[in-house]
Structure formats: structure tokens, C-alpha cells
Design an enzyme around this catalytic site. Structure first.
Site, PDB file in Angstrom:
ATOM      1  N   GLU A 208       0.939  -1.288  -0.163  1.00  0.00           N
ATOM      2  CA  GLU A 208      -0.109   0.142  -0.010  1.00  0.00           C
ATOM      3  C   GLU A 208       0.795   1.254   0.056  1.00  0.00           C
ATOM      4  OE1 GLU A 208      -3.598   0.242   0.338  1.00  0.00           O
ATOM      5  OE2 GLU A 208      -3.701  -1.840  -0.175  1.00  0.00           O
ATOM      6  N   CYS A 242      -2.116   9.040   2.937  1.00  0.00           N
ATOM      7  CA  CYS A 242      -1.839   8.651   1.771  1.00  0.00           C
ATOM      8  C   CYS A 242      -2.740   8.913   0.777  1.00  0.00           C
ATOM      9  CB  CYS A 242      -1.492   7.019   1.783  1.00  0.00           C
ATOM     10  SG  CYS A 242      -2.848   6.127   2.490  1.00  0.00           S
TER      11      CYS A 242
END
Lengths: 482, 489
Positions: A208, A242
Site C-alpha cells: 500500500e 496517503c
């Protein structure tokens, strides 16, 4: 120490105790208890790590985690059950299904920006899937990391789910060990090293990662609402998310209004001096503080721009007319700095997005349904939220993950369970009905071959296929009695 | 610029034109691929005869038939596979459009294997085309006749920019692996699989690795040995044992070992006659290197059946070894040849232990009438796939995901699984700019009241279906009340 922890986890896994669903449910319930009972300590650790506000901790981390755990507990039996699949004529009397199985020992490397959510959410899936898991929280969020190491063994099985703290060398030592899956959240550069280390053991990975998530604002949309939502997404956790909108793309004619909208919203959210607001965070450490400050060099902020190195404080900052090839536009900002790049229209915005690496998230603010569909179709990204930011993260039925440089693999809800399981193909036949198999055995002749192909491929069960079947059986009978 | 680099660049440019996006285009390419297989049957069969001594019917049964099945399935289902998939909503998203949109990844590299050079190289291509990608196809140089035919003929049917064929050996493959792809699909050995994944890691490229291993075959003493041995014999000696999911070795109790050998002897004779060397349907080892490798594995073991060989033809007779010791060479690596060792175990417990002490295999075979025993072996072991009471055929069921686990591989394909593996499943959430009031609970300045609202909205499990039914019931009741009021007074 790392090797010992992994060895013990593997031995514990091989004992077979994670196989029983009751055990997994019990561990998940214990994890749920830990989060409920230790909220205050977790919030304190986060305040020390990143100046997280008292409310942002449950809002951004713990409620989502609670949701994940409740869902896993409610649905585990369904997720872990054998999944029957479509049969063909060849297998019409057989048991054909996919059986989810544990992989073994999973390594979870967490991140520092949401240390609890990003480390424990994969753990929920690992536990649910029946794996052991070595949990390595990020050393940058030191208080959270130490707290996790103290708390987790008090609630969960200590051998199956050890917490290993430490920095680069401890992580490297861990990555030399053999795992059955490595789940990493963090930067692309470390992601490459993780995948390379995993390749030596043929270990599958979930990465990720991040990137620059573009945010396009169409000139004919409700700018006031759009700016509110963008401001929230950008400056939450001081931009260290993010999937924060990294930069804005909009037409020059609305740039001024966008800046005004953000200015008004900032006032509403954080007051005249965000430094004094309990809800405004800080940069995680001096290194990242300097990194973000360096990115701002040479620009005059149209909003914000103030900073205080002693507190690692950077004011919510907006920059306008940022050149597309400037340094600011070369790396993920991961801070409270929002550049606006002007484009002539949506087509230019699409080209702009496509010239760059595939981002983790794409945001489109536009009221025109057709234009939205066009932009989605002509670009790609991990996920996309239209007319809001970040919210696709909160729906566990949507797989969350990147593509290209923003990552590989996805999780949340059932997707985590599936990702950390082996989907074993199972076909259980009987030793009877051997005549059905005759066509495949040598010596092979054409007629029997074509009957086999009718049986084996394509024809679903139905009236005509039964006629073929009878004919095939007749041919076989002729062969057997010849 | 190297040849490989320029081919990959061309494929990428062709992909970026967007021409592989429309479903009609993909369907057209898939139909062309189908035409290729039907029109060039002869060329394909001839190439396979030279590469592996495969008979015409063997070719059809094991290579082209499954390929045709995959293409037909993709053509029939493409619209369904490529359509957006709506997902379950929560209270916060109840008025929004929420779905998963499959998208092409970009340029896929497909590295094929030599044992089924057509099926194994082109089946992933079917998924790549269906998913809207470009694909660089690298057939194995070991089956070099097939590779040559693929290189010459495929561009006559498929778009030559989007789907180039690159032939060559190790250095050409290494050059290819330096390039950047959006997915690498590799079939072959574990040692090369590691190198492929390492190369892919430099570009953060996801991989599918279809590897191998030693697939165990357990025969329960209380089962119909005649039928079991037929199926095992067939599965083992197809393509001269050169099948990634061939039963590698047999585990059974000593009391039935001799019967197993006898039954297999009968089947070998029935399938391949007394002299398999002269029989059309019995293949050959692909090359000298593998021939020598397999011959060396037989050393030091008791040959129960077969053992004859002819180096000039790369011929090895169907061979069965009995009372094989665990430490012998034949048990240290995947055999990939027509040699079947039998290892005796005291029962199913020891068999399970034996299997679990080793790397997770690509396939596990269990022969038994006892359903409970079968389920127990499945529950207490792991493998890519498992097949009870037969061999190999789980490969042909496109609804089952085909792939390994651990050292036998990662990722899976066949049917829709190929499409999914070579697509990006993009999460899409389409909201509107109204209902801004609902969002206030997430905005600073934060208060505990706002937080409790947030908790409610996020944590409340909503059954949207039930909500809809409730809404319909309400409307119906209101309508009924209205009707009663108006007309039935």
C-alpha cells in the site's frame, strides 16, 4: 530476536490452533476489547507522536478499526466457508468449490501516519483468515509503537501475533526471514526493497504505497462545498494521509474563488491561528518537517506559509499558479501544503493526470455526470471519489489499494480476508462413472474426442445437452462391449 | 535501443492510443485468436510433434481444446466481466453510486513454458486481451518449433503492435525483464520465478507465478484400485510426465503396493501397448538435458515397471519405482518425467505428515471412497489445488482458480480469474455536492456530540435490502390505507 519471534509464530501456527473459527473469533473479540478499553492511552500516544487531537483519533483510526473487527466477527463463518462454483457437464456429479485457507505467517509492516489503523486493520484480516502475524509498527510513531508492543500481548495470543519494534536494521532482519505473505504500507522506495526481499522466498506481497493524488475542480460546480471537503481532506492529520488530495487542478478563472473558499473553511475549522487549535496536527519529525519546508522554497504562499520548527508546525498553506514541472510536483507532499496547478479545461486535466504515475486516489469535483464518467474512463488510479475526498476508504465493501507505483493488492473488509487467504481449488469426484473418462485415455480417436469436448467445455446443463450425453454414453457402451 | 525495448515501447504506445479499451475490439481480437487456432491446427500439431513428439489427438486434447474453451468463454462473458460491479453501501453512502470498475493494467509480459507451449502461453493471453491490455508474448525457446510458428503466424491474426511475440533465450528474456511492465505472468520453475519477481520488484510490477513442485498422490487402501490406478497412470504419463500438475509420486500402504504396481502395469499396456516407444500417443522428453536429468533421478531405486530408455530419441519408458526411500534423489526435486516413485506410509496420518513436511505442492491427489478421509486430508494439508479421485482435470474447470501457493506459485488464472488477475479493480464512489450538513460531524472544531453522530453513521450495520423492503411496505400500507379510505367507505 526477530528470528525467534518468527520461529515461535510459525510453530504456533503449525500447532493448528488458528484453524478453528472459534479461536479466531475469540482473538478478534479480544482485539476489539483492547481498542475499547485503551482508547485514552492510544489517544495519548498519538498526541505525543503527531499531535493528534482527542477526537481525530477515534474519528480517523479507531471507529474504522472497530467497524472492521465487528464486520469480521459477524461475517467470518460466511467468509471462511467453502465457496461452490459453476460446474460443467464433466463435473455435474462432483463437488466443486473454492476453500479459503490460511497462508501461514504474515508479516505486517505498519506506517506512522495512522499507526493504529494501518497496522491493525491488516491484522484483523490476518487473524480472520487463520494466519499467525508478526506485527512491525513504524518506529517513527514511537509512542504508539511502544504502546502496541506493551498492549497487544495482553489481549492476543503472544506467540501467534508478536509485536516486533525497531528501526531499519530490525526491519531488514525481519525481511530476511521467510513469510507466507508480506503486507507493507509506506513509501514506494521501501516497497521495492520489501518486494525484492520477498522474491527470495517466493513470498507474495501487498504494497500500500502512495503518490500524488490529483484533485480536479470543474468550474461549474458548487465551489463552496467542494472547497470545504477538500480542505478537510487535505489538512486532516496535517496532510499526512496517503489519500490526501495532493494538488488541485482547476481553470485559472476559478483559482481565486477556490483560494477564497479554502481560506473561509480554514477559518471555520481551525480559527485565525491554527497553531492554537486543538484539532490541528504537527509534522511527525524534523526530517519530514524539513522535507516539506524545502518543497515550499521559492514560493509565496497565497494562504498560510508560517512555520515553527520547534513544534514541527506548518500552517495550512496554499500555493497558486504552481508550474507543472516544479519540484513541488515531483514527489508526494505528505504535508499541509496544497499547490494549485491551472489547466485550460477537463481534457487538459486528464492529460496532466495521465502523464504522471498512477495515483492512489483521484478526486473529481463536478456536477456533470457525463463529464465525471469521461474523466473516470480516461484515467486510472487506485480508487476514485467524486465530489468528496477520501471517503472511498471508509466503505469496507470497496477494495482499497493502489495500481502501478501506488501499490499492488487491496484490502478492507472481506478483501483483507481474501488477500491473506489461499483460495484452494477443490474438486471431489467419485471413483464411479469411469465410462465418462474413456474419451481421454489413449489410444485416442476422433469420435470419442469430440464427445469429450462436448462434455467438457461450454455446454451448460440443459435439455439438449442431455441428448448429447445419452449419445455419448451409447458410444461408450458400444466401445466397452466391443 | 534493443529489439526488446523497442517492441515493449511500441506495445505501450499502441495501448495508450486506447484502441484496446472498447469491448468490440477485444472481442474481435479474441475471435481472431480462435481463428488462428482452428486455421493453423496443422502447423501447431506439426510444431508440437517436433518439439515433444505429441500426437495430433494429444495436441487437440491437451492444448488446443482448452484454449478454444477459454476463448469461447471469454467471448461469451466479456461484457459481464468488464461491467461495473455495484457493492454494498452503508448509511453514509446510501444515496451514492458505489461500484468496482475493472480496468486494463497496461502492458503485460507473458513468459510461456515448453511443456504445453500453446496452452500455457496463450491462455494467459486470452485473459490479457479480454481485460483490454497489450501483451508481449515470450514463448519458451526450449519448445523452439512452437516458438517459431507462434512468432511467424500470430502476427497474421492479432494486432502486431499490441501483441508482439518475442522469441529468444536467456539473454533476450533478461533484456525483456529489464523493461517496465504493468504485470508479469510467468510459468516455469521456482528458481527462475524468483528472478522474475526480483526483476519486477524494481518497477513495482505485480506478478503471477505459475510454478511447480512435487504433487503427491495418496491412495487409500480401501478404494477401487483398478479405477484409481487407471486415472493416475493417465495423469502421470500424459506428455511423458512433463505436466506441472502430474502426480509426482504415490503414497500408499505397503499392503497395496504390489496391487498398485500390477494395476498400473495393465493400464500402461492398455494405453501405450507393449512397446510404448512405437506408439503414437506416447511422447518424448523435450531435450537431452532433461533426459539426462530424469535418468539420473532413477538411480539407486528398484524399478518395478519400465526403466528402458533411448538417448537418441529422448525416450524413457513409462517407469514405476517401488519402495522408494525418502532420501533418494528422485524425492528431492520435481521429476517432470515418466517416472513414478511409490513411497510406502503406514496410513493416512503418516501421509499427511509426509506432505506437510514438504513445500506446498501445486496439486494434491487423494484416492479414497471415504468422504470423511478426503475432507480430513484437505483440511490438514495445503496445496494450490486438490483433486479427489482423479488427476489433472481440475485444470479444465474454468470456474476454479488455477494457481499455486508458497513455492508452487502466486496468483491464479483460468476463465474469469484470468480476467480479474490482469485487470485493475478500481474502487469508485460517486457522491453529490449536496447534503453537506451530514459532513459537519467530521469537520473541526470537533466535539463529542459530533463524534457520537459519526460513530452512529459509521458503525450502524445497514441492510440496504431490508431498508428497501421496509420502504416498499410503508408505501404499500399507505396506498392500501388510501384505497380503503377513498373507495371502500
Amino acid at each position: 530476536m526477530e528470528r525467534q519471534a518468527v520461529k515461535k509464530a510459525r510453530e504456533a501456527f503449525l500447532s493448528g490452533r488458528t484453524r478453528a473459527l472459534e479461536f479466531r473469533l475469540q482473538q478478534l473479540t479480544a482485539l476489539q476489547k483492547m481498542i475499547a478499553e485503551r482508547q485514552t492511552e492510544i489517544a495519548t500516544a498519538l498526541k505525543q507522536d503527531i499531535n493528534r487531537s482527542q477526537y481525530d483519533t477515534p474519528l480517523l483510526e479507531l471507529i474504522g478499526l472497530e467497524n472492521d473487527i465487528s464486520l469480521a466477527i459477524a461475517k467470518l463463518a460466511e467468509w471462511a466457508a467453502p465457496r461452490p462454483v459453476e460446474r460443467n457437464l464433466l463435473t455435474i456429479r462432483d463437488e466443486v468449490y473454492i476453500q479459503p485457507e490460511p497462508l501461514g505467517v504474515v508479516l505486517i509492516i505498519g506506517a506512522w501516519n495512522y499507526p493504529w489503523a494501518l497496522t491493525l486493520s491488516p491484522l484483523v484480516g490476518a487473524i480472520a483468515a487463520g494466519n499467525a502475524a508478526v506485527v512491525k509498527p513504524s518506529e517513527l510513531s514511537e509512542c504508539s509503537s511502544l504502546l502496541l508492543r506493551a498492549l497487544l500481548p495482553r489481549y492476543l495470543d503472544q506467540d501467534l501475533y508478536p509485536v516486533v519494534t525497531g528501526g531499519v536494521s530490525e526491519t531488514q532482519e525481519l525481511l530476511k526471514q521467510r513469510f507466507d505473505h508480506v503486507f507493507y504500507t509506506g513509501s514506494g522506495s521501501v516497497g521495492r526493497l520489501v518486494m525484492e526481499a520477498a522474491s527470495r522466498h517466493l513470498t507474495p506481497v501487498t504494497l500500500e504505497l502512495g503518490g500524488k493524488s490529483p484533485c480536479y475542480i470543474d468550474k461549474d460546480c458548487d465551489l463552496r462545498v467542494a472547497c470545504r471537503r477538500i480542505t478537510w481532506g487535505k489538512f486532516t492529520n496535517c496532510g499526512q494521509t496517503c489519500i490526501a488530495p495532493d494538488y488541485i487542478l482547476c481553470e485559472a478563472s476559478i483559482q481565486g474563488k477556490v483560494v477564497d473558499g479554502i481560506r473561509q473553511t480554514l477559518l471555520e475549522f481551525y480559527g485565525a491561528d491554527p497553531k492554537c487549535s486543538a484539532d490541528y496536527g504537527r509534522i511527525i519529525n524534523p526530517r519530514h518537517f524539513n522535507r516539506v519546508m524545502n518543497l515550499m522554497e521559492g514560493y509565496t504562499a497565497v494562504l498560510g506559509g508560517q512555520s515553527d520548527a520547534s513544534q514541527r508546525y506548518i500552517a495550512p498553506t496554499v500555493l497558486k499558479d504552481v508550474p507543472p514541472h516544479s519540484r513541488m510536483m515531483q514527489e508526494e507532499i505528505f504535508g499541509p501544503v496544497l499547490p494549485i496547478v491551472t489547466v485550460s479545461d477537463m481534457d487538459e486535466a486528464i492529460r496532466f493526470v495521465n502523464e504522471r504515475e498512477k495515483p492512489l486516489a483521484l478526486y473529481i469535483f463536478c456536477s456533470d455526470k457525463l463529464a465525471v464518467k469521461k474523466m473516470i474512463e480516461e484515467t486510472t488510479s487506485g480508487g476514485v471519489t467524486v465530489n468528496d475526498v477520501m471517503m472511498h476508504y471508509t466503505l469496507s465493501s470497496l477494495p482499497f489499494g493502489g495500481v502501478g507505483q501506488s501499490g499492488m493488492g487491496s484490502y478492507h473488509g472481506k478483501h483483507t480476508f481474501d488477500r491473506l487467504s489461499h483460495m484452494r481449488a477443490c474438486l471431489v469426484r467419485s471413483l464411479g462413472m469411469e465410462s465418462f473418462n474413456l474419451a481421454r485415455y489413449p489410444p485416442q480417436d476422433r469420435q470419442r474426442l469430440s464427445m469429450y469436448s462436448i462434455r467438457g467445455y461450454g455446454l451448460p446443463a440443459g435439455p439438449m445437452s442431455r441428448v448429447y450425453l445419452l449419445y455419448a454414453l451409447y458410444l461408450d457402451w458400444l466401445y466397452l462391449t466391443s | 535501443m534493443s529489439r526488446e525495448q523497442s517492441l515493449v515501447q511500441r506495445a505501450r504506445k499502441a495501448f495508450q492510443t486506447g484502441k484496446s479499451k472498447p469491448l468490440e475490439y477485444r472481442l474481435h481480437q479474441l475471435r481472431c485468436l480462435h481463428r488462428f487456432i482452428t486455421e493453423r491446427r496443422r502447423d501447431i500439431a506439426d510444431a508440437l510433434k517436433k518439439d515433444l513428439c505429441k500426437s495430433d489427438n494429444g495436441t487437440e486434447l491437451f492444448e488446443t481444446m482448452s484454449l478454444e474453451g477459454e476463448i469461447n468463454l471469454a467471448v461469451e462473458r466479456l461484457a459481464e466481466w468488464a461491467a461495473p460491479k455495484p457493492v454494498e453501501k452503508n448509511l453514509l453512502t446510501i444515496a451514492d453510486e458505489v461500484y468496482i470498475q475493472p480496468e486494463p493494467l497496461g502492458v503485460v509480459l507473458i513468459i510461456g513454458a515448453w511443456n504445453y507451449p500453446w496452452a500455457i502461453t496463450l491462455q494467459p493471453l486470452v485473459g490479457a486481451i479480454a481485460a483490454g491490455n497489450a501483451a508481449v508474448i515470450k514463448p519458451s525457446e526450449v519448445s523452439f518449433h512452437s516458438a517459431k510458428v507462434m512468432e511467424e503466424l500470430l502476427p497474421l491474426y492479432l494486432d502486431r503492435d499490441l501483441y508482439p511475440v518475442v522469441t529468444g533465450g536467456v539473454s533476450e528474456t533478461q533484456e525483456l525483464l529489464k523493461q517496465r511492465f504493468d504485470h508479469v505472468f510467468y510459468t516455469g520453475s521456482g528458481s527462475v520465478g524468483r528472478l522474475v519477481m526480483e526483476a519486477a520488484s524494481r518497477h513495482l510490477t505485480p506478478v503471477t507465478l505459475e510454478l511447480g513442485g512435487k504433487s503427491p498422490c495418496y491412495i487409500d487402501k480401501d478404494c477401487d484400485l483398478r479405477v484409481a490406478c487407471r486415472r493416475i497412470t493417465w495423469g502421470k504419463f500424459v506428455n511423458c510426465g512433463q505436466t506441472c500438475i502430474a502426480p509426482d509420486y504415490v503414497l500408499c500402504e505397503p499392503s497395496i503396493q504390489s496391487r498398485v504396481v500390477e494395476e498400473m502395469r495393465k493400464c500402461i499396456k492398455e494405453f501405450y501397448t507393449d512397446d510404448p516407444k512405437t506408439f503414437e500417443d506416447y511422447g518424448r522428453i523435450v531435450n537431452q538435458r532433461h533426459f539426462k536429468r530424469v535418468m539420473a533421478l532413477m538411480e539407486g531405486n528398484t524399478i518395478a515397471i519400465g526403466g528402458e530408455s533411448d538417448e537418441t530419441e529422448c525416450y524413457i519408458a513409462p517407469t514405476i519405482l517401488r519402495d522408494v526411500k525418502v532420501e533418494s534423489k528422485v524425492m528431492q526435486e520435481e521429476i517432470f518425467g515418466p517416472v513414478l516413485p511409490i513411497i510406502t506410509v503406514s496410513g493416512v496420518d503418516e501421509a499427511i505428515q509426509f506432505i506437510n513436511e514438504r513445500e506446498k505442492p501445486l496439486a494434491l491427489y487423494i484416492f479414497s471412497h471415504d468422504k470423511k478421509l478426503i475432507k480430513r486430508v484437505i483440511a490438514e494439508t495445503s496445496s494450490g489445488g486438490v483433486l479427489a479421485n482423479d488427476c489433472l482435470v481440475h485444470f479444465t474447470i474454468s470456474a476454479l482458480p488455477f494457481g499455486g501457493v508458497g513455492n508452487s506459485g502466486m496468483g491464479r488464472y483460468h476463465g474469469q480469474h484470468s480476467f480479474n488477475q490482469l485487470s485493475h479493480m478500481r474502487s469508485c464512489l460517486i457522491k453529490k455536492l449536496n447534503m453537506e450538513g451530514v459532513n459537519s460531524m467530521r469537520y473541526p472544531p470537533h466535539t463529542s456530540k459530533k463524534l457520537s453522530w459519526a460513530r452512529f453513521f459509521i458503525l450502524k450495520q445497514i441492510n440496504v435490502g431490508r431498508l428497501r423492503r421496509l420502504a416498499m411496505l410503508t408505501v404499500f400500507s399507505a396506498l392500501a390505507a388510501f384505497v380503503v379510505q377513498r373507495f371502500l367507505r
